[in-house]
Design an enzyme around this catalytic site. Structure first.
Site, PDB file in Angstrom:
ATOM      1  CG  LEU A 171      -1.795  -1.030   1.690  1.00 30.93           C
ATOM      2  CD1 LEU A 171      -2.420  -0.923   2.872  1.00 30.93           C
ATOM      3  CD2 LEU A 171      -2.846  -1.325   0.418  1.00 30.93           C
ATOM      4  CB  SER A 213       8.277   6.497  -0.991  1.00 27.81           C
ATOM      5  OG  SER A 213       6.986   7.091  -2.084  1.00 27.81           O
ATOM      6  CB  ILE A 255       3.234   0.529   5.014  1.00 31.24           C
ATOM      7  CG1 ILE A 255       2.357  -0.622   5.773  1.00 31.24           C
ATOM      8  CG2 ILE A 255       2.570   1.706   5.154  1.00 31.24           C
ATOM      9  CD1 ILE A 255       1.204  -1.126   4.836  1.00 31.24           C
ATOM     10  CD  GLU A 256       5.449   3.990  -2.392  1.00 31.54           C
ATOM     11  OE1 GLU A 256       5.777   4.656  -2.963  1.00 31.54           O
ATOM     12  OE2 GLU A 256       5.013   2.855  -2.676  1.00 31.54           O
ATOM     13  CB  ILE A 257       4.520   6.707   4.193  1.00 31.86           C
ATOM     14  CG1 ILE A 257       4.104   5.502   5.276  1.00 31.86           C
ATOM     15  CG2 ILE A 257       3.892   7.889   4.922  1.00 31.86           C
ATOM     16  CD1 ILE A 257       4.419   5.685   6.726  1.00 31.86           C
TER      17      ILE A 257
END
Length: 128
Positions: free
Chosen positions: A70, A108, A119-121
Site C-alpha cells: 500500500l 517515499s 507500507i509506502e508513505i
C-alpha cells in the site's frame, strides 16, 4: 466507470497489533460498524480489518496476511513522518526514494506493518 476507492480489506493475524500500528503509528482513526466490525479511517477512505480466522458473506478467495503493498500520501512533510516512525520504533526498510505516484512524482519511505504488508508513505516530490 470507477470514480475512486471507498475502502479495502486488510486481512490480519492479530487484530490488536494491526489496530495499534495503524492508529498509534500512522494516526488513523478506529471505527466500529455493522455488527462489531472494525475499520481504520483516514481522509475519505477506510481500511476494513478482517481477522484471518473469520469468514464473512463476501471475502477474497485467498485472504492472506502480509500480501498487501500500500502507498499512502502523508499529511505532513516526510521528515516529520520519518521522525514519528523512529519514535515509534518502526524500522524504515527503504528510502527516502523517488517514485512515480498515481497523480504526480513522490518521495517515499517503506516500512512493514505487523503482518509484514509493505507500507509506502509518501509526499509529493519537489520539482527540480
Amino acid at each position: 466507470m470507477i470514480k475512486s476507492l471507498d475502502h479495502l480489506v486488510l486481512t490480519t493475524r492479530d487484530v490488536k497489533k494491526c489496530i495499534d500500528f495503524y492508529t498509534r503509528v500512522l494516526g488513523m482513526k478506529l471505527e466500529t460498524f455493522g455488527q462489531g466490525r472494525q475499520a481504520l479511517r483516514f481522509g475519505e477512505q477506510k481500511i476494513n480489518i478482517h481477522d484471518q480466522g473469520t469468514q464473512t458473506d463476501a471475502y477474497a478467495a485467498h485472504p492472506t496476511p502480509g500480501s498487501l503493498d500500500l502507498c499512502f500520501l502523508a499529511d505532513r512533510p516526510l521528515d516529520e513522518v520519518i521522525a514519528q516512525l523512529r519514535t515509534a520504533g518502526v524500522p524504515i526498510e527503504l528510502g527516502p526514494v523517488a517514485r512515480t505516484g498515481a497523480r504526480f512524482a513522490i518521495l517515499s519511505v517503506y516500512v512493514r506493518d505487523p503482518d509484514q504488508n509493505l507500507i509506502e508513505i509518501s509526499e509529493p516530490a519537489q520539482s527540480v
